[in-house]
Write an enzyme that holds these catalytic residues in place. Structure first.
Site, PDB file in Angstrom:
ATOM      1  N   GLY A  11       6.128  -2.258 -10.245  1.00  0.00           N
ATOM      2  CA  GLY A  11       6.804  -0.967 -10.364  1.00  0.00           C
ATOM      3  C   GLY A  11       6.091  -0.076 -11.347  1.00  0.00           C
ATOM      4  O   GLY A  11       4.947  -0.342 -11.725  1.00  0.00           O
ATOM      5  N   ASN A  12       6.763   0.984 -11.747  1.00  0.00           N
ATOM      6  CA  ASN A  12       6.169   1.891 -12.727  1.00  0.00           C
ATOM      7  C   ASN A  12       7.270   2.437 -13.630  1.00  0.00           C
ATOM      8  O   ASN A  12       8.449   2.159 -13.421  1.00  0.00           O
ATOM      9  CB  ASN A  12       5.421   3.023 -12.019  1.00  0.00           C
ATOM     10  CG  ASN A  12       6.347   3.797 -11.097  1.00  0.00           C
ATOM     11  OD1 ASN A  12       7.224   4.502 -11.556  1.00  0.00           O
ATOM     12  ND2 ASN A  12       6.168   3.624  -9.783  1.00  0.00           N
ATOM     13  N   ARG A  13       6.881   3.207 -14.608  1.00  0.00           N
ATOM     14  CA  ARG A  13       7.830   3.615 -15.645  1.00  0.00           C
ATOM     15  C   ARG A  13       8.582   4.907 -15.337  1.00  0.00           C
ATOM     16  O   ARG A  13       9.253   5.450 -16.203  1.00  0.00           O
ATOM     17  CB  ARG A  13       7.092   3.755 -16.985  1.00  0.00           C
ATOM     18  CG  ARG A  13       6.719   2.398 -17.592  1.00  0.00           C
ATOM     19  CD  ARG A  13       5.851   2.593 -18.822  1.00  0.00           C
ATOM     20  NE  ARG A  13       6.464   3.505 -19.779  1.00  0.00           N
ATOM     21  CZ  ARG A  13       5.777   4.244 -20.640  1.00  0.00           C
ATOM     22  NH1 ARG A  13       4.468   4.170 -20.670  1.00  0.00           N
ATOM     23  NH2 ARG A  13       6.404   5.043 -21.484  1.00  0.00           N
ATOM     24  N   SER A  14       8.472   5.416 -14.123  1.00  0.00           N
ATOM     25  CA  SER A  14       9.149   6.682 -13.826  1.00  0.00           C
ATOM     26  C   SER A  14      10.671   6.536 -13.950  1.00  0.00           C
ATOM     27  O   SER A  14      11.260   5.638 -13.355  1.00  0.00           O
ATOM     28  CB  SER A  14       8.793   7.133 -12.411  1.00  0.00           C
ATOM     29  OG  SER A  14       9.533   8.278 -12.101  1.00  0.00           O
TER      30      SER A  14
END
Ligand code: CTP
Length: 401
Positions: free
Chosen positions: A201-204
């Site tokens: 995933g990512n930190r958005s």
């Protein structure tokens, strides 16, 4: 902003304490004007301490500063919550024998009322006729909601929740320059599963995308917001907005499907979501263990570039906006990369924002540049994510012509 909150004599007055708190927390200057009756439910000290302003019900105090008209003149927004059947009738008649009455007559600001009463009183032809009159005069009628009432009965008559009143009332002040425009906005970050418990995933956080959806809806647009893994607290304001439909997506593939469907009849497509460029080639049925050795290296396959495919199949006049998060060494290099990205994806506008270990994603503020035709920088915007969202919509509105 200067906001007057009128409180009248109903039990829902206790909820208005929270409304005032929310408005103060959002940075507004609030003056509470209760009626005498309202003070039987919530006392003067509560209103004074929560609003951090002096509170009176009387037109005979502070006469030197002509308080009975000054408050109304200075107000940029007036909210009456709860508004009892009696207060609604008094507003229709224009009665001015207390400070709330004079203020309502003296103001030219938008007025919102949040009715609260028993179902029978709400349904009575007198109340309905009064509501219709206020509506014709341009007063916004917020609610009432259906639900349990204080007598244990239930039906329409319950005051809206403070958050709903705040959002709807502040929405009255927005310019309706996007009225009826259909838009599709993606927000958040995709998660590509590896096994039932792990994902890439990512930190958005989704905050900028949600702010874009809210800004558009407040300006009158009908928004489909495709939300990828956004916390409920971040999504809450959008989820309860009457002009926003929230659809949830987990993976890039789900987000792609939802955006394609939402884009069919959208005039503007905004891809603010952080989409994973790759996903694991295989998703394990059970949790992968260290022993299996399968976690040592993970084979990835590329996801479709959703915004590029939406741009390639867009219909005439449809505007496609992409985002680029960059961690630049210098500003010129960042712009050059953004210009190349805009060309590569074939989009009309590319919004580039600087991110790093300590800025961008979870932050409440943002700083962006909007790049258009020929790589021209059409706007630079900085501030709260909501302010930035409004600036981005200004550019989009110009592109729509
Ligand atoms: N995007 C998309 N589909 C993908 C990846 C990204 O639609 N599979 C969209 C994002 O929503 C965003 C824009 O493309 O609007 C920018 O994504 P970004 O990952 O920064 O672009 P890339 O082309 O992947 O460039 P980079 O190599 O810098 O990651």
């Amino acid at each position: 902003m200067n906001i007057v909150v009128g409180v009248t004599g109903g039990i829902a007055a206790y909820k208005t304490v929270h409304l005032v708190r929310l408005l103060i927390k959002a940075g507004h200057e609030v003056t509470v004007i209760p009626t005498e009756d309202a003070l039987r439910f919530v006392g003067l000290p509560t209103w004074e301490s929560i609003s951090r302003n002096a509170v009176t019900t009387s037109v005979h105090e502070d006469v030197a500063r002509v308080r009975h008209v000054a408050l109304g003149q200075a107000a940029e927004l007036v909210i009456v919550a709860p508004a009892t059947a009696n207060t609604i009738a008094r507003m229709v008649a224009g009665l001015a024998d207390d400070l709330l009455g004079t203020t309502l007559l003296a103001t030219t600001a938008p007025v919102a009322v949040a009715p609260a009463m028993h179902t029978e009183m709400w349904r009575h032809p007198a109340t309905q006729a009064n509501i219709a009159t206020l509506h014709e005069r341009g007063v916004a009628i917020l609610g009432p909601a259906e639900g349990e009432l204080t007598g244990g009965d239930s039906g329409p008559g319950r005051m809206l929740e403070p958050e709903q009143i705040m959002d709807a009332a502040l929405g009255l002040l927005a310019e309706r320059d996007l009225d009826g425009l259909r838009v599709a906005v993606s927000a958040g970050g995709t998660r590509e599963p590896l096994d039932p418990v792990r994902f890439l995933g990512n930190r958005s956080s989704g905050r900028q995308g949600v702010a874009l959806a809210l800004a558009a809806a407040d300006r009158g647009a009908e928004v489909v917001l495709v939300a990828a893994n956004i916390e409920d607290a971040v999504l809450a304001g959008a989820a309860r907005h009457p002009l926003i439909t929230v659809e949830r997506a987990g993976t890039a593939a789900e987000l792609g499907d939802a955006m394609r469907a939402a884009s069919e009849d959208a005039a503007v497509i905004v891809m603010a979501a952080a989409v994973a460029d790759y996903r694991p080639a295989e998703v394990a049925e059970g949790k992968l263990s260290k022993e299996s050795g399968l976690l040592e290296s993970i084979e990835l396959v590329q996801n479709e570039d959703i915004v590029a495919s939406l741009a390639a199949r867009r219909h005439p006049g449809q505007i496609v906006v992409a985002f680029a998060a960059e961690t630049p060494q210098d500003g010129e290099e960042m712009l050059a990369r953004a210009r190349r990205k805009r060309e590569r994806k074939g989009v009309d506008l590319l919004v580039v924002n600087e991110v790093g270990w300590d800025r961008g994603f979870e932050a409440l503020e943002n700083a962006v540049q909007v790049i258009g035709e020929g790589g021209a920088v059409l706007a630079r915007a900085a501030g709260s994510k909501r302010d930035v969202a409004d600036d981005i919509w200004d550019v989009i509105a110009q592109s729509l012509g």
